[in-house]
Design a protein around this motif. Structure first.
Motif, PDB file in Angstrom:
ATOM      1  N   GLU A   7      -4.799  -4.378   2.433  1.00  0.00           N
ATOM      2  CA  GLU A   7      -4.183  -3.038   2.407  1.00  0.00           C
ATOM      3  C   GLU A   7      -2.953  -3.132   1.518  1.00  0.00           C
ATOM      4  OE1 GLU A   7      -3.908   0.700   2.793  1.00  0.00           O
ATOM      5  OE2 GLU A   7      -5.321  -0.184   4.201  1.00  0.00           O
ATOM      6  N   GLY A   8      -2.892  -2.339   0.482  1.00  0.00           N
ATOM      7  CA  GLY A   8      -1.839  -2.464  -0.521  1.00  0.00           C
ATOM      8  C   GLY A   8      -0.455  -2.086  -0.058  1.00  0.00           C
ATOM      9  N   ASP A   9      -0.327  -1.037   0.714  1.00  0.00           N
ATOM     10  CA  ASP A   9       0.976  -0.504   1.100  1.00  0.00           C
ATOM     11  C   ASP A   9       1.504  -1.210   2.349  1.00  0.00           C
ATOM     12  OD1 ASP A   9       2.193   2.181   2.847  1.00  0.00           O
ATOM     13  OD2 ASP A   9       3.047   1.626   0.906  1.00  0.00           O
ATOM     14  N   GLU A  10       2.746  -1.706   2.273  1.00  0.00           N
ATOM     15  CA  GLU A  10       3.336  -2.434   3.390  1.00  0.00           C
ATOM     16  C   GLU A  10       3.434  -1.587   4.655  1.00  0.00           C
ATOM     17  OE1 GLU A  10       7.701  -3.579   3.671  1.00  0.00           O
ATOM     18  OE2 GLU A  10       6.753  -5.514   3.235  1.00  0.00           O
ATOM     19  N   ALA A  11       3.798  -0.328   4.521  1.00  0.00           N
ATOM     20  CA  ALA A  11       3.915   0.558   5.684  1.00  0.00           C
ATOM     21  C   ALA A  11       2.563   0.744   6.365  1.00  0.00           C
ATOM     22  CB  ALA A  11       4.495   1.907   5.273  1.00  0.00           C
ATOM     23  N   LYS A  12       1.510   0.875   5.581  1.00  0.00           N
ATOM     24  CA  LYS A  12       0.167   1.011   6.154  1.00  0.00           C
ATOM     25  C   LYS A  12      -0.269  -0.275   6.836  1.00  0.00           C
ATOM     26  CE  LYS A  12      -1.509   4.588   3.052  1.00  0.00           C
ATOM     27  NZ  LYS A  12      -2.469   4.933   2.007  1.00  0.00           N
ATOM     28  N   ARG A  13       0.094  -1.404   6.242  1.00  0.00           N
ATOM     29  CA  ARG A  13      -0.242  -2.698   6.865  1.00  0.00           C
ATOM     30  C   ARG A  13       0.449  -2.844   8.211  1.00  0.00           C
ATOM     31  NH1 ARG A  13       0.905  -7.243   2.554  1.00  0.00           N
ATOM     32  NH2 ARG A  13       1.892  -5.583   1.394  1.00  0.00           N
TER      33      ARG A  13
ATOM     34  N   LEU B  29       3.670   1.948  15.632  1.00  0.00           N
ATOM     35  CA  LEU B  29       4.976   1.306  15.711  1.00  0.00           C
ATOM     36  C   LEU B  29       6.062   2.364  15.620  1.00  0.00           C
ATOM     37  CD1 LEU B  29       6.019  -0.590  12.490  1.00  0.00           C
ATOM     38  CD2 LEU B  29       4.190   1.056  12.485  1.00  0.00           C
ATOM     39  N   THR B  30       7.179   2.068  16.208  1.00  0.00           N
ATOM     40  CA  THR B  30       8.317   2.980  16.172  1.00  0.00           C
ATOM     41  C   THR B  30       9.090   2.779  14.873  1.00  0.00           C
ATOM     42  OG1 THR B  30       9.849   1.449  17.223  1.00  0.00           O
ATOM     43  CG2 THR B  30       8.521   2.857  18.690  1.00  0.00           C
ATOM     44  N   ALA B  31       9.963   3.703  14.583  1.00  0.00           N
ATOM     45  CA  ALA B  31      10.797   3.588  13.386  1.00  0.00           C
ATOM     46  C   ALA B  31      11.681   2.344  13.448  1.00  0.00           C
ATOM     47  CB  ALA B  31      11.647   4.843  13.212  1.00  0.00           C
ATOM     48  N   VAL B  32      12.202   2.045  14.625  1.00  0.00           N
ATOM     49  CA  VAL B  32      13.043   0.850  14.796  1.00  0.00           C
ATOM     50  C   VAL B  32      12.216  -0.407  14.554  1.00  0.00           C
ATOM     51  CG1 VAL B  32      14.384  -0.484  16.469  1.00  0.00           C
ATOM     52  CG2 VAL B  32      14.646   1.996  16.358  1.00  0.00           C
ATOM     53  N   GLU B  33      11.016  -0.463  15.130  1.00  0.00           N
ATOM     54  CA  GLU B  33      10.146  -1.625  14.925  1.00  0.00           C
ATOM     55  C   GLU B  33       9.792  -1.788  13.452  1.00  0.00           C
ATOM     56  OE1 GLU B  33       7.752  -1.801  19.167  1.00  0.00           O
ATOM     57  OE2 GLU B  33       7.111  -0.372  17.627  1.00  0.00           O
ATOM     58  N   GLN B  34       9.566  -0.681  12.782  1.00  0.00           N
ATOM     59  CA  GLN B  34       9.228  -0.759  11.358  1.00  0.00           C
ATOM     60  C   GLN B  34      10.388  -1.332  10.560  1.00  0.00           C
ATOM     61  OE1 GLN B  34       7.911   2.866   9.520  1.00  0.00           O
ATOM     62  NE2 GLN B  34       7.177   1.787   7.722  1.00  0.00           N
ATOM     63  N   ARG B  35      11.594  -0.851  10.813  1.00  0.00           N
ATOM     64  CA  ARG B  35      12.771  -1.378  10.101  1.00  0.00           C
ATOM     65  C   ARG B  35      12.944  -2.868  10.377  1.00  0.00           C
ATOM     66  NH1 ARG B  35      15.076   3.552  11.734  1.00  0.00           N
ATOM     67  NH2 ARG B  35      16.074   2.536  13.505  1.00  0.00           N
ATOM     68  N   GLU B  36      12.809  -3.258  11.641  1.00  0.00           N
ATOM     69  CA  GLU B  36      12.977  -4.668  11.991  1.00  0.00           C
ATOM     70  C   GLU B  36      11.882  -5.536  11.383  1.00  0.00           C
ATOM     71  OE1 GLU B  36      13.205  -4.583  16.256  1.00  0.00           O
ATOM     72  OE2 GLU B  36      15.330  -4.013  16.217  1.00  0.00           O
ATOM     73  N   ALA B  37      10.649  -5.035  11.360  1.00  0.00           N
ATOM     74  CA  ALA B  37       9.540  -5.789  10.776  1.00  0.00           C
ATOM     75  C   ALA B  37       9.733  -5.961   9.273  1.00  0.00           C
ATOM     76  CB  ALA B  37       8.214  -5.101  11.073  1.00  0.00           C
ATOM     77  N   VAL B  38      10.165  -4.914   8.594  1.00  0.00           N
ATOM     78  CA  VAL B  38      10.409  -4.999   7.149  1.00  0.00           C
ATOM     79  C   VAL B  38      11.517  -6.000   6.866  1.00  0.00           C
ATOM     80  CG1 VAL B  38      11.298  -3.703   5.155  1.00  0.00           C
ATOM     81  CG2 VAL B  38       9.512  -2.717   6.604  1.00  0.00           C
ATOM     82  N   GLU B  39      12.574  -5.965   7.645  1.00  0.00           N
ATOM     83  CA  GLU B  39      13.668  -6.923   7.474  1.00  0.00           C
ATOM     84  C   GLU B  39      13.182  -8.346   7.727  1.00  0.00           C
ATOM     85  OE1 GLU B  39      17.942  -8.025   9.548  1.00  0.00           O
ATOM     86  OE2 GLU B  39      17.219  -5.968   9.650  1.00  0.00           O
ATOM     87  N   PHE B  40      12.393  -8.525   8.778  1.00  0.00           N
ATOM     88  CA  PHE B  40      11.838  -9.846   9.084  1.00  0.00           C
ATOM     89  C   PHE B  40      10.986 -10.356   7.930  1.00  0.00           C
ATOM     90  CE2 PHE B  40       8.251 -12.401  10.493  1.00  0.00           C
ATOM     91  CZ  PHE B  40       8.906 -13.452  11.106  1.00  0.00           C
ATOM     92  N   LEU B  41      10.113  -9.502   7.393  1.00  0.00           N
ATOM     93  CA  LEU B  41       9.233  -9.912   6.302  1.00  0.00           C
ATOM     94  C   LEU B  41      10.031 -10.305   5.062  1.00  0.00           C
ATOM     95  CD1 LEU B  41       6.425  -7.252   6.723  1.00  0.00           C
ATOM     96  CD2 LEU B  41       6.223  -9.716   7.147  1.00  0.00           C
ATOM     97  N   ARG B  42      11.099  -9.606   4.784  1.00  0.00           N
ATOM     98  CA  ARG B  42      11.937  -9.937   3.618  1.00  0.00           C
ATOM     99  C   ARG B  42      12.627 -11.287   3.794  1.00  0.00           C
ATOM    100  NH1 ARG B  42      13.805  -3.953   3.092  1.00  0.00           N
ATOM    101  NH2 ARG B  42      12.125  -3.205   1.758  1.00  0.00           N
TER     102      ARG B  42
END
Length: 76
Positions: free
Chosen positions: A20-26, A39-52
């Motif tokens: 899946e190309g888009d990180e948000a969709k993944r 996922l919640t908005a908070v979980e999404q922010r934390e997951a993106v930060e973790f992945l970075r």
């Protein structure tokens, strides 16, 4: 939960999500697949930060963390 079998499944899931190309969709697909909820908005922010911060193995590590989570293990 740190067994080689669980880690192998986490890597396989991360590989499948990588198609899946888009990180948000993944991320959305990961939460729906493992936790059966969006996922919640908070979980999404934390997951993106973790992945970075995690680098190239970040997706496998995130999948492993969710597979080891109480929410996944106790899901009805």
């Amino acid at each position: 939960m740190n067994s080689p079998v669980v880690k192998k499944h986490a890597i396989a899931l991360a590989t499948r999500l990588g198609k899946e190309g888009d990180e948000a969709k993944r991320l959305e697909l990961l939460w729906l697949t493992l936790l059966n909820r969006p996922l919640t908005a908070v979980e999404q922010r934390e997951a993106v930060e973790f992945l970075r911060e995690a680098g190239e193995n970040g997706w496998a590590e995130l999948c492993h963390a969710l597979l080891a989570s109480n929410e996944f293990l106790m899901r009805l």
